[in-house]
Design a protein around this motif. Structure first.
Motif, PDB file in Angstrom:
ATOM      1  N   SER A 555       1.000  -1.184   0.191  1.00 38.82           N
ATOM      2  CA  SER A 555       0.106  -0.171   0.081  1.00 38.82           C
ATOM      3  C   SER A 555       0.903   1.264   0.035  1.00 38.82           C
ATOM      4  N   SER A 556       0.806   2.059  -0.866  1.00 37.50           N
ATOM      5  CA  SER A 556       1.224   3.384  -0.990  1.00 37.50           C
ATOM      6  C   SER A 556       1.028   4.367   0.393  1.00 37.50           C
ATOM      7  N   ALA A 557      -0.056   4.037   1.012  1.00 39.08           N
ATOM      8  CA  ALA A 557      -0.241   4.844   2.327  1.00 39.08           C
ATOM      9  C   ALA A 557      -0.978   3.906   3.364  1.00 39.08           C
ATOM     10  N   SER A 558      -0.202   3.296   4.007  1.00 39.35           N
ATOM     11  CA  SER A 558      -0.950   2.507   5.140  1.00 39.35           C
ATOM     12  C   SER A 558      -1.816   2.973   6.101  1.00 39.35           C
ATOM     13  N   SER A 559      -1.378   4.262   6.275  1.00 40.31           N
ATOM     14  CA  SER A 559      -2.308   5.282   7.190  1.00 40.31           C
ATOM     15  C   SER A 559      -3.667   5.450   6.791  1.00 40.31           C
ATOM     16  N   VAL A 560      -3.811   5.202   5.439  1.00 41.32           N
ATOM     17  CA  VAL A 560      -5.256   5.520   4.731  1.00 41.32           C
ATOM     18  C   VAL A 560      -5.735   3.853   4.428  1.00 41.32           C
ATOM     19  N   ALA A 561      -4.948   2.820   4.176  1.00 43.92           N
ATOM     20  CA  ALA A 561      -5.454   1.700   3.653  1.00 43.92           C
ATOM     21  C   ALA A 561      -4.527   0.441   3.908  1.00 43.92           C
ATOM     22  N   THR A 562      -4.554  -0.678   4.370  1.00 41.54           N
ATOM     23  CA  THR A 562      -3.691  -1.589   4.380  1.00 41.54           C
ATOM     24  C   THR A 562      -4.040  -2.827   3.527  1.00 41.54           C
ATOM     25  N   VAL A 563      -3.148  -3.759   3.123  1.00 39.94           N
ATOM     26  CA  VAL A 563      -3.474  -4.653   2.229  1.00 39.94           C
ATOM     27  C   VAL A 563      -2.873  -6.022   2.676  1.00 39.94           C
ATOM     28  N   SER A 564      -3.545  -7.264   2.680  1.00 47.30           N
ATOM     29  CA  SER A 564      -3.081  -8.447   3.196  1.00 47.30           C
ATOM     30  C   SER A 564      -2.436  -9.022   2.130  1.00 47.30           C
ATOM     31  N   ALA A 565      -1.782 -10.202   2.564  1.00 53.66           N
ATOM     32  CA  ALA A 565      -0.985 -11.028   1.340  1.00 53.66           C
ATOM     33  C   ALA A 565      -1.747 -11.786   0.390  1.00 53.66           C
ATOM     34  N   ALA A 566      -3.314 -11.768   0.841  1.00 46.82           N
ATOM     35  CA  ALA A 566      -4.162 -12.229  -0.170  1.00 46.82           C
ATOM     36  C   ALA A 566      -5.051 -11.289  -0.936  1.00 46.82           C
ATOM     37  N   VAL A 568      -6.646  -8.419   0.468  1.00 49.21           N
ATOM     38  CA  VAL A 568      -7.685  -7.736   1.145  1.00 49.21           C
ATOM     39  C   VAL A 568      -7.190  -6.690   1.670  1.00 49.21           C
ATOM     40  N   VAL A 569      -7.940  -5.392   1.183  1.00 55.39           N
ATOM     41  CA  VAL A 569      -7.631  -4.191   1.572  1.00 55.39           C
ATOM     42  C   VAL A 569      -8.612  -3.816   2.721  1.00 55.39           C
ATOM     43  N   THR A 570      -8.006  -3.140   3.885  1.00 50.53           N
ATOM     44  CA  THR A 570      -8.913  -2.708   5.062  1.00 50.53           C
ATOM     45  C   THR A 570      -8.582  -1.058   5.068  1.00 50.53           C
ATOM     46  N   GLY A 571     -10.029  -0.402   5.016  1.00 49.52           N
ATOM     47  CA  GLY A 571     -10.011   1.081   5.237  1.00 49.52           C
ATOM     48  C   GLY A 571      -9.615   1.307   6.774  1.00 49.52           C
ATOM     49  N   VAL A 572      -8.697   2.363   6.688  1.00 52.09           N
ATOM     50  CA  VAL A 572      -7.862   2.743   7.906  1.00 52.09           C
ATOM     51  C   VAL A 572      -8.397   4.277   8.269  1.00 52.09           C
ATOM     52  N   SER A 573      -8.200   5.006   7.381  1.00 57.54           N
ATOM     53  CA  SER A 573      -8.819   6.535   7.509  1.00 57.54           C
ATOM     54  C   SER A 573      -9.177   7.059   6.217  1.00 57.54           C
ATOM     55  N   GLY A 574      -9.791   8.209   6.084  1.00 57.82           N
ATOM     56  CA  GLY A 574     -10.240   8.706   5.078  1.00 57.82           C
ATOM     57  C   GLY A 574      -9.276   9.283   3.953  1.00 57.82           C
ATOM     58  N   GLY A 575      -9.353   9.055   2.779  1.00 58.96           N
ATOM     59  CA  GLY A 575      -8.154   9.463   1.932  1.00 58.96           C
ATOM     60  C   GLY A 575      -7.935   8.451   0.614  1.00 58.96           C
ATOM     61  N   THR A 576      -6.785   8.474  -0.001  1.00 60.48           N
ATOM     62  CA  THR A 576      -6.813   7.698  -1.196  1.00 60.48           C
ATOM     63  C   THR A 576      -5.436   6.756  -1.081  1.00 60.48           C
ATOM     64  N   ALA A 577      -5.496   5.627  -1.443  1.00 59.81           N
ATOM     65  CA  ALA A 577      -4.143   4.701  -1.442  1.00 59.81           C
ATOM     66  C   ALA A 577      -3.913   3.956  -2.782  1.00 59.81           C
ATOM     67  N   THR A 578      -2.729   3.913  -3.095  1.00 59.39           N
ATOM     68  CA  THR A 578      -2.603   3.025  -4.415  1.00 59.39           C
ATOM     69  C   THR A 578      -1.984   1.491  -3.741  1.00 59.39           C
ATOM     70  N   ILE A 579      -3.000   0.517  -4.435  1.00 54.76           N
ATOM     71  CA  ILE A 579      -2.497  -0.780  -3.741  1.00 54.76           C
ATOM     72  C   ILE A 579      -1.589  -1.477  -5.244  1.00 54.76           C
ATOM     73  N   THR A 580      -0.449  -1.865  -4.934  1.00 55.73           N
ATOM     74  CA  THR A 580       0.090  -2.488  -5.889  1.00 55.73           C
ATOM     75  C   THR A 580       0.440  -3.997  -5.627  1.00 55.73           C
ATOM     76  N   ALA A 581       0.375  -4.888  -6.805  1.00 57.81           N
ATOM     77  CA  ALA A 581       0.709  -6.291  -6.663  1.00 57.81           C
ATOM     78  C   ALA A 581       1.927  -6.567  -7.463  1.00 57.81           C
ATOM     79  N   THR A 582       2.936  -7.061  -7.029  1.00 56.51           N
ATOM     80  CA  THR A 582       4.120  -7.565  -7.618  1.00 56.51           C
ATOM     81  C   THR A 582       4.686  -8.876  -7.790  1.00 56.51           C
ATOM     82  N   SER A 583       4.965  -9.460  -8.853  1.00 54.13           N
ATOM     83  CA  SER A 583       5.268 -10.497  -9.006  1.00 54.13           C
ATOM     84  C   SER A 583       6.447 -10.956 -10.145  1.00 54.13           C
ATOM     85  N   GLU A 584       7.429 -11.415  -9.704  1.00 55.85           N
ATOM     86  CA  GLU A 584       9.025 -11.443 -10.482  1.00 55.85           C
ATOM     87  C   GLU A 584       9.208 -10.178 -11.169  1.00 55.85           C
ATOM     88  N   GLY A 585       9.178  -9.043 -10.445  1.00 51.87           N
ATOM     89  CA  GLY A 585       9.649  -7.813 -10.866  1.00 51.87           C
ATOM     90  C   GLY A 585       8.418  -7.005 -11.767  1.00 51.87           C
TER      91      GLY A 585
END
Length: 683
Positions: A555-566, A568-585
């Motif tokens: 997550s680009s902003a874990s204070s706004v949203a966190t993401v699990s290994a599966a 699953v994104v959890t809202g933490v506080s108001g705002g916008t976050a970029t969630i990125t999935a990476t595999s083999e570069g």
């Protein structure tokens, strides 16, 4: 990307033994019920201590119980109810294989149930059975009670497996003999009946025992096998009654009298070959008075059937009928003697234990013996098997091994039985051949290997258990049916083993690199404290979807949203976050907007308020959040929990599964508030 309408798991219910596996299949369907191709499916177990599930849907039983296995794809779930059953019984062990008892005694036989490796399986029910309830009975706890002389086979069975013990029952021994009357006076030719009372050590009267009567002076008095005393000549005689080594006497006084007729007693008697019976001849005058002191001669009509001594002692020679004649001064009397075949007392089988391989035979021999231990010939033998599916036996005692196990072979002769235990063994595996011997596949794809088990002659042995292993599971895995799946680039040795013998094949796995990562949905919104699930799709250079690759979520902003290994994104506080999935570069991302919930939660109510569910069944609970004005709040995501997952489990949607009889508290939480109900689980 096609929308997902539902996920279907087959089978929906299934059973598996502890330590065994089964494969579940899942299909992803669009809203119209058509299959959505190349959909990624995630597998999860509600309780991995009962059964866990691999990423390919292979379920492994861990302990007895029932558990839900979930298959998920793009926010849709489906469930399969898996019941894990106990390890099956492989055999039964008894504390004794044979036991000698006396009539009236009891004996406890211990029984253990074991698995195929000989490990004890506690608390398994054992059923007891006696082959002859007239000789010995056995209760549900394995307590044997001796009832009558003979032999009985006691069988203990559990889940189709059994073991046997041979019980031999003998009579309580005679300790004392009392003859009545103790004294008698007779005129020559007269008779008197003596009786013998037999007692055991406790003084109890014994019936049905053989009593032998003898006289110390047959010229004075004779006695029959039934204790009938006949005065023969003037004088005194002692009559002895003997049974099992114990004896007592009666004193007989005989007075003389004149000759007209000879009366032989008993007139008819049946004995066995080599046995004897004492005949008495009563001489009377012309007035019917008994005369004593007269010479009497005895003769047999057929010495090949029965002989007679000068004192009237008849000895059986062979089966048939003979007439014994007593003569005194020209007068005669006769008795008919029938010699019956010698009865069978015991039956012996040689050898008493034997082993044979499936498909082979072994010869047993049965010998019938009389009470003196002498072998009896010319008797018909009936052969039977206690387990004809394990071993059969011919009319001549030839035992054929049919399937692995233990069978009791019984030989019956004239109502008497003998037994032998025959162990049937499987033809041993000598070699295992794996085909093809070399194979190749790529990461994420599979190839099937075949294992052939063979005996020493090279014959194929069907139905043998084969275990599969991989030398490097990071390169290739293998299922219990020989399906090899590429995991990473390289070479792995796949080994098939059966009964301690193994064969192998070499599998080369080639890797396909990840070319792109796409996250869907590309934009999403979620309330503070709630969650949403993102899905990452990996593709190669040709646009083909790649599965089974590790994915890292950030997550680009874990204070706004966190993401699990599966994902699953959890809202933490108001705002916008970029969630990125990476595999083999390679990476892909989605934008998630987090907003505050419309109102604070004041209370949570769960319905129904007093739920109940049967073991292994499910019930859907519903949670509703209310604000301070008792108005329902929509769009709230709840966290569900069970106070005791050994009694009931609950999934993320409030679906409860009953596990074991009892009560359990089910809670739903959101926004720092919790609601609960007490659930009853019935068996």
């Amino acid at each position: 990307m096609e929308a997902v309408g539902s996920v279907v798991v087959e089978p929906a219910t299934a059973t598996v033994a502890v330590g065994s596996t089964l494969t579940l299949n899942a299909a992803v369907l669009d809203p119209s019920g058509e299959t959505v191709p190349q959909s990624r499916i995630s597998w999860a177990s509600a309780d991995a201590s009962i059964a866990d599930v691999a990423s390919n849907g292979v379920v492994t039983g861990r302990k007895v119980g029932t558990v839900l296995i979930a298959a998920s794809s793009r926010g849709k779930d489906a469930f399969a109810s898996i019941t894990v059953q106990p390890t099956p019984v492989g055999g039964v062990r008894l504390s004794v294989s044979s036991r000698a008892m006396q009539v009236g005694q009891t004996f406890q036989i211990g029984a253990e149930t074991v698995d195929a490796s000989g490990n004890v399986l506690p608390n398994r029910p054992v059923t007891w059975l006696s082959s002859d309830g007239s000789v010995a009975t056995v209760n549900a706890n394995g307590v044997v009670t001796a009832l009558a002389p003979g032999a009985a086979i006691i069988t203990a069975s559990s889940e189709g497996r059994s073991a046997v013990a041979t019980i031999t029952v003998s009579l309580v021994p005679v300790v004392s003999v009392v003859v009545a009357p103790a004294t008698s006076e007779l005129v020559v030719g007269q008779t008197t009946q003596l009786t013998a009372q037999l007692k055991d050590e406790a003084g109890s009267i014994l019936t049905g025992r053989a009593v032998t009567w003898t006289t110390n002076s047959p010229s004075v008095a004779t006695v029959t096998s039934q204790g009938l005393v006949t005065g023969v000549g003037a004088g005194s005689a002692t009559i002895t009654a003997a049974s099992e080594g114990r004896s007592a006497t009666s004193a007989i006084t005989v007075t003389p009298r004149p000759v007209s007729a000879v009366i032989v007693s008993p007139e008819a008697v049946t004995i066995f070959a080599t046995q004897t019976v004492q005949l008495s001849a009563l001489v009377t005058d012309d007035r019917g008075m008994v005369l004593t002191g007269k010479q009497i001669t005895f003769s047999s009509s057929n010495n090949q059937i029965a002989t007679v001594s000068s004192q009237g002692l008849v000895t059986g020679v062979s089966a048939g009928t003979a007439t014994i004649t007593a003569t005194s001064e020209g007068a005669t009397g006769r008795a008919t003697i029938t010699i019956a075949p010698d009865p069978v007392a015991t039956v012996e089988i040689s050898p008493s234990t034997a082993s044979v391989v499936v498909g082979q035979t072994t010869q047993l021999a049965a010998t019938a013996r009389n009470v003196r231990g002498q072998a009896l010939t010319g008797r018909s033998v009936i052969w039977t098997s206690s387990s004809p599916a394990v071993a059969s036996v011919s009319t001549t005692g030839v035992v054929s091994g049919l399937s692995p196990g233990i069978a009791v072979i019984i030989a019956s002769v004239d109502g008497k039985q003998g037994s032998a235990t025959v162990t049937v063994r499987s033809v041993p595996v000598v070699s295992v051949s794996v085909t093809p011997s070399t194979a190749s596949t790529i990461v994420g794809q599979s190839v099937t290997l075949t294992a052939t088990t063979m005996d020493g002659a090279g014959n194929t042995l069907n139905g043998r258990i084969v275990g599969w292993t991989s030398s490097n599971t990071s390169i290739a895995t293998v299922t219990s049916s020989g399906v090899v799946t590429g995991v990473g680039s390289g070479t792995a040795t796949i080994t098939a083993s059966s009964e301690g013998v193994s064969g192998s094949a070499t599998v080369t796995v080639g890797g396909i690199p990840v070319a792109s990562v796409t996250v869907s949905p590309s934009t999403a919104s979620v309330l503070v404290g709630q969650t949403t699930t993102l899905t990452a799709t990996l593709r190669d250079g040709n646009g083909n979807v790649l599965t089974g690759r590790p994915i890292t979520w950030t997550s680009s902003a874990s204070s706004v949203a966190t993401v699990s290994a599966a994902g699953v994104v959890t809202g933490v506080s108001g705002g916008t976050a970029t969630i990125t999935a990476t595999s083999e570069g390679k990476a892909g991302s989605a934008t998630v907007t987090v907003t505050s919930p419309p109102a604070a939660i004041a209370s949570i109510v769960i319905t129904p308020s007093s739920p109940r569910v049967d073991e292994g069944k499910t019930i859907q609970l519903t949670a509703t959040a209310y604000d301070a004005g008792n108005n329902p709040i929509n769009g709230v995501t709840f966290t569900w929990a069970s106070s005791n997952t050994n009694r009931a489990t609950v999934n993320s949607t409030g679906l409860v599964t009953g596990v074991r009889d009892g009560t359990v508290t089910i809670t739903a939480s959101a926004g720092g508030k919790t609601g609960s109900v007490t659930l009853r689980v019935d068996d």
